[in-house]
Write a protein that holds these residues in place. Structure first.
Motif, PDB file in Angstrom:
ATOM      1  N   LEU A   1       0.822  -1.214   0.000  1.00 28.97           N
ATOM      2  CA  LEU A   1       0.000   0.000   0.000  1.00 28.97           C
ATOM      3  C   LEU A   1       0.851   1.258   0.000  1.00 28.97           C
ATOM      4  CD1 LEU A   1      -2.926  -0.806   2.415  1.00 28.97           C
ATOM      5  CD2 LEU A   1      -3.139   0.123   0.117  1.00 28.97           C
TER       6      LEU A   1
ATOM      7  N   PRO B   1      -0.482   2.439  -3.737  1.00 36.18           N
ATOM      8  CA  PRO B   1      -1.789   1.947  -3.302  1.00 36.18           C
ATOM      9  C   PRO B   1      -2.624   1.304  -4.414  1.00 36.18           C
ATOM     10  CG  PRO B   1      -1.378   4.142  -2.421  1.00 36.18           C
ATOM     11  CD  PRO B   1      -0.276   3.849  -3.387  1.00 36.18           C
TER      12      PRO B   1
ATOM     13  N   ALA C   1      -3.753   7.713  -5.800  1.00 34.39           N
ATOM     14  CA  ALA C   1      -2.562   6.878  -5.602  1.00 34.39           C
ATOM     15  C   ALA C   1      -1.364   7.473  -6.338  1.00 34.39           C
ATOM     16  CB  ALA C   1      -2.832   5.456  -6.079  1.00 34.39           C
TER      17      ALA C   1
END
Length: 135
Positions: free
Chosen positions: A66, A70, A119
């Motif tokens: 993550l 992510p 992300a």
């Protein structure tokens, strides 16, 4: 069965790669070139860190996966689901497409696209802050 095997292949490939401590460029172990976008702009591209994220994911280090990228973790989870659903359909023979009709694309496409943009922003932030990668 083809979907299950097609989803299983990148997971197996990721398991054979050593995650890069830098947080990106794990794909170079496959003989691919380094990210030209990163070299030219100094900023990571939207997919920078995906292979590294998958390499951490298949090792069970979800926090590292993550942190590094992510969206890579989300795609890896979807791929694992594809393996299980593919094998389920191949063994049981019951179609799953009827379940997908219950959930129109707008309920998952827009959130996934939004998450992908966030992300990428996270990846740019950790890269510019000098805290990219997982040690």
């Amino acid at each position: 069965m083809g979907i299950a095997i097609g989803c299983l292949v990148p997971l197996v490939v990721a398991a054979r790669l050593q995650p890069s401590a830098a947080g990106f460029a794990t794909h170079t172990q496959l003989g691919l070139q380094e990210c030209a976008f990163l070299q030219r702009t100094g900023l990571p591209c939207p997919s920078c860190g995906m292979t590294t994220s998958w390499a951490w994911f298949v090792r069970g280090n979800l926090v590292a996966s993550l942190y590094v990228q992510p969206m890579g973790t989300v795609l890896a989870v979807i791929t694992v689901a594809g393996v299980w659903v593919g094998f389920y359909v191949a063994i049981i023979g019951r179609p799953v497409y009827r379940l997908l009709r219950l959930l129109p694309g707008r309920y998952y496409f827009v959130p996934l696209l939004s998450f992908a943009i966030l992300a990428w922003g996270w990846k740019i932030y950790i890269h510019l802050a000098g805290v990219d990668g997982w040690r």
